[in-house]
Design an enzyme around this catalytic site. Structure first.
Site, PDB file in Angstrom:
ATOM      1  N   ASP A 102     -45.840 -18.357  15.716  1.00 19.10           N
ATOM      2  CA  ASP A 102     -46.728 -18.356  14.557  1.00 19.10           C
ATOM      3  C   ASP A 102     -48.058 -18.971  14.999  1.00 19.10           C
ATOM      4  OD1 ASP A 102     -47.819 -18.075  12.042  1.00 19.10           O
ATOM      5  OD2 ASP A 102     -46.194 -19.093  10.986  1.00 19.10           O
TER       6      ASP A 102
HETATM    7  C1  BGC Z   1     -48.408 -17.836   8.760  1.00 14.44           C
HETATM    8  C2  BGC Z   1     -47.733 -16.534   9.119  1.00 14.44           C
HETATM    9  C3  BGC Z   1     -48.753 -15.443   9.307  1.00 14.44           C
HETATM   10  C4  BGC Z   1     -49.763 -15.882  10.351  1.00 14.44           C
HETATM   11  C5  BGC Z   1     -50.799 -14.832  10.666  1.00 14.44           C
HETATM   12  C6  BGC Z   1     -49.574 -18.157   9.678  1.00 14.44           C
HETATM   13  O1  BGC Z   1     -50.303 -19.214   9.183  1.00 14.44           O
HETATM   14  O2  BGC Z   1     -47.468 -18.877   8.790  1.00 14.44           O
HETATM   15  O3  BGC Z   1     -46.821 -16.179   8.110  1.00 14.44           O
HETATM   16  O4  BGC Z   1     -48.126 -14.252   9.675  1.00 14.44           O
HETATM   17  O5  BGC Z   1     -50.417 -17.047   9.884  1.00 14.44           O
HETATM   18  O6  BGC Z   1     -51.661 -14.593   9.636  1.00 14.44           O
END
Ligand code: BGC
Length: 764
Positions: free
Chosen positions: A283
């Site tokens: 993530d």
């Molecule tokens: C979130 C994810 C997301 C990623 C990309 C992160 O902050 O936890 O769910 O896919 O950002 O946008």
């Protein structure tokens, strides 16, 4: 994959043109093709493939194009048009040495240009056709914008509504969430991730993100193996078994080891035990965060831990890029580990069909839409149909609903005309100017037959600190815009509007930022400004229809007692206003059921229905002393899991079991007759729960195992039959073996999780 071999020659030329003397492996053989490609890559090019860049955040466009052309990027996310993605793909597939295409991803969670209800709303339909269709159209629209992948579905079980990301998931139940996970993956990907009208699904957040302590985002997760295997892991597994091509790794730690450095999670469980063959991504910035978790003392250690654990791509941090070359050179990381990760990244691109044609979703410039937000690109009818199914009727006293399409309706409340909020969190490329608010929906429904008077009545909150928090990052274009009038003036105007009307429809809830990533709450009630508004409206004596817009269960005790009708609409999406009006006026008979329990108070959390049995349970009707309950308050949820009313009524017969005993590997059926006892055609959800009466470990009071949504005309009845086999009785025992144990089982069938019929049988 049949098409691949016929296109192999042309595509091989695309991918390895310029390599003098190289004899490319035939593309029809995925493993050989990728092995051949890896054989031609420099270490720098390999590490480049592991880099997932956030558009607009990581670096300016000209630099990004240079990086891609140098083979230092594997994929990007956050750019959402064909025209924006094309030059990036040109740099990869035309200019880079090996011409390896990049992929384009985005958080397409519940819609792309057309916004569907949030996942919690989709789950409320208990209709997997609805869930699949929402994902299919999201994939269709995303692919038409040159996207190859989505960071969805989000299948984290959430039992603590303080967690803002509750809105992104499908609720609290392992079975229902697993069904939704499967349907979503099928919808996003279609027959395979190569589908040019679909996108590859990256299931997230692996694992257990929904169990963060106290519902506080990014917090620790500490959990017994039984609970993990039994309740929290099944939805990820379901998505993977349905063919999800990717997995996004959670930000939290799992029993003391961050998911991002968790070898057990990513290698032993995901790959060895479950046989996952796709790609994993960290993530946002998670490799970097290993330092703050305190398991790595510097970037070098963080990169080493992540690659060893099995993180293939690093999202939005540069640790892999900076550290992996040195780690390989020093021998601390064998190049084999890099090759393994590169193989998965290239494998995902192969599965997306990008080696076959890097432009399969981007197309050519001549085909670009003149206006990416053109009305013709939206799927309004499907979004409206899905939203109609996602609404849950919680109260309806004296048949207040449906409303007549005549007279004057006061439409009131800070959520009534809130085009941004109705889209919900993670609304991808949705445009607020294209969403239909409740006010608009009511006006359209009444056009020519009745009158709407509108007053905002209150701000979502009067707490400026909260407003400041919600507008953080958006100062130029704040989402929460305060009405500068005094609360008293706003309420006076609303009360006046109510007095002139036959009925009040008041939309209250949370602005969408309140139910989002990083939006954990310490209260689950409506903000004070809205409570004051509701109480003032109640004094008018006019019928009060409360429409809730929120991304988590709220403690709506006052509303339950005082509203004449209470409708949970979550965030219903682009066509939300029309869909809500359809239900309010009876063009649609509501059929949604709660996918998550509603607590009476914050202190009562957790309230999930499928809790383990205990030695001193509270029993309704018996003295509560020395039983497990909170003495200041009534026990049990405000609204149970699986609950939802209709404009008609249903009755349920006793259960007929096909036998009293079930042999090993045998089958039984449990049947009930469900009857529409009211005056209108309507749908309800017949729910099958099972309780293991005695087992080697403590088992839940009940667990959802199956359900059927049935449509019945007035007076019509239908026999609903559930097959029960050993699989429905299995659980993870103390040694984590998945097996059913002989003994008694209670079969419970109901139209919600609380009021159920029961029969018993024995597994021999
Ligand atoms: C979130 C994810 C997301 C990623 C990309 C992160 O902050 O936890 O769910 O896919 O950002 O946008």
């Amino acid at each position: 994959m049949r098409m691949l071999s016929t296109l192999a020659v042309a595509a091989s030329l695309v991918c390895t043109a310029g390599l003098a003397g190289a004899a490319p492996a035939p593309m029809g053989d995925k493993n050989a093709f990728i092995a051949d490609l890896i054989g031609q890559m420099t270490l720098e090019e390999k590490i480049g493939q592991l880099r997932l860049i956030s558009i607009g955040q990581d670096m300016p466009q000209p630099q990004l194009i240079k990086e891609i052309a140098a083979g230092r990027v594997g994929g990007t996310f956050n750019s959402v048009t064909r025209a924006d993605n094309r030059p990036l793909q040109d740099a990869a597939a035309r200019q880079s040495r090996l011409k390896i295409p990049i992929f384009f991803a985005y958080d397409v969670v519940h819609g792309h240009r057309t916004v569907f209800p949030i996942s919690l709303g989709l789950a409320s339909s208990w209709d997997m056709g609805v869930v699949e269709q929402a994902a299919r159209i999201s994939g269709l629209e995303a692919s038409a914008d040159g996207l190859d992948a989505t960071f969805a579905p989000m299948v984290d079980i959430s039992r603590d509504p303080r967690w803002g990301r509750t809105s992104e998931g499908f609720g609290e139940d392992p079975h229902l969430v697993s069904q939704c996970a499967r349907a979503s993956v099928k919808g996003f990907q279609g027959a395979s991730p190569a589908n040019p009208q679909g996108v590859m699904a990256f299931v997230k957040h692996f694992a257990l993100y929904g169990a963060v302590e106290g519902g506080r985002d990014y917090n620790t997760v500490d959990m017994s193996p039984q609970r993990m295997y039994q309740d929290y892991l099944p939805p990820y597994r379901a998505a993977i078994d349905a063919g999800a091509g990717g997995v996004m790794i959670a930000l939290n730690s799992v029993n003391g080891v961050p998911a991002t450095s968790n070898t057990w999670l990513l290698r032993d469980l995901l790959r060895k035990e479950w046989g996952f063959k796709g790609v994993t991504v960290s993530d946002h910035g998670a490799i970097d965060e290993l330092l703050r978790h305190g398991v790595a003392s510097n970037g070098r250690e963080a990169a080493k831990l992540a690659i060893q654990a099995g993180v293939d791509m690093s999202m939005a941090d540069s640790r892999y890029l900076e550290q992996l070359p040195g780690l390989v050179k020093s021998g601390d990381v064998p190049v084999r580990l890099i090759d393994d990760a590169v193989r998965e990244v290239l494998g995902a691109k192969y599965d997306m069909g990008l080696f076959q044609d890097p432009y399969r979703r981007i197309g050519n410039a001549a085909g670009d839409p003149a206006d990416v937000n053109a009305e013709a690109r939206l799927h309004r009818a499907e979004a409206r149909a899905a939203a109609r199914k996602s609404l849950v009727l919680l109260e309806n006293r004296n048949q207040t609903l449906p409303l007549k399409k005549s007279g004057t309706v006061a439409v009131i409340g800070p959520m009534a005309d809130a085009p941004i909020d109705i889209m919900g969190s993670w609304s991808a490329a949705g445009k607020a100017t294209q969403s239909v608010t409740l006010l608009q929906g009511m006006r359209d429904a009444l056009a020519g037959n009745g009158k709407v008077v509108y007053a905002r009545g209150a701000n979502v909150t009067d707490d400026e600190r909260v407003v400041g928090y919600l507008n953080f990052l958006n100062w130029d274009n704040p989402e929460v815009v305060q009405d500068k009038r005094s609360p008293g003036d706003m309420i006076a105007e609303a009360v006046e509007a109510a007095r002139q009307s036959d009925v009040i429809v008041v939309a209250v809830g949370e602005s969408r930022g309140m139910s989002h990533e990083a939006s954990s709450r310490t209260s689950l009630s409506l903000p004070g400004s809205q409570q004051t508004l509701l109480k003032a409206l109640r004094t008018t004596g006019k019928p009060l229809v409360v429409v809730l817009m929120n991304g988590r269960p709220l403690t709506v005790n006052w509303e339950k007692e005082n509203a004449d009708a209470l409708l949970e609409t979550w965030y219903a999406g682009t066509e939300g206003g029309h869909a809500i009006a359809d239900v309010l006026f009876g063009d649609e008979n509501p059929s949604g059921k709660l996918p998550i329990s509603f607590p009476r108070s914050l202190g009562q959390i957790p309230t999930y229905y499928n809790h383990l049995r205990i030695g001193r349970p509270f029993t309704p009707g018996k003295p509560p002393n020395y039983t497990s309950q909170y003495f200041e308050e009534e026990s049990g949820p405000l609204y149970p899991f699986g609950y939802g009313l209709s404009y008609t009524t249903f009755s349920l017969s006793d259960i007929t079991l096909s036998g009293q005993t079930m042999p090993r590997n045998g089958k039984l059926t449990a049947s009930v007759t469900v009857k529409n006892t009211g005056q209108r055609e309507g749908e309800t959800v017949v729910q099958l729960y099972v309780q293991d009466v005695t087992a080697s470990v403590v088992r839940p009071v009940k667990e959802l195992k199956d359900f059927r949504k049935v449509l019945l005309k007035p007076g019509e009845s239908r026999v609903v039959t559930f097959p029960i086999d050993e699989d429905k009785l299995k659980f993870f025992n103390a040694r984590l073996e998945y097996a059913a144990e002989p003994g008694d089982f209670n079969v419970q069938i109901g139209l919600d999780s609380e009021s159920v019929r029961q029969q018993r049988f024995a597994l021999q």
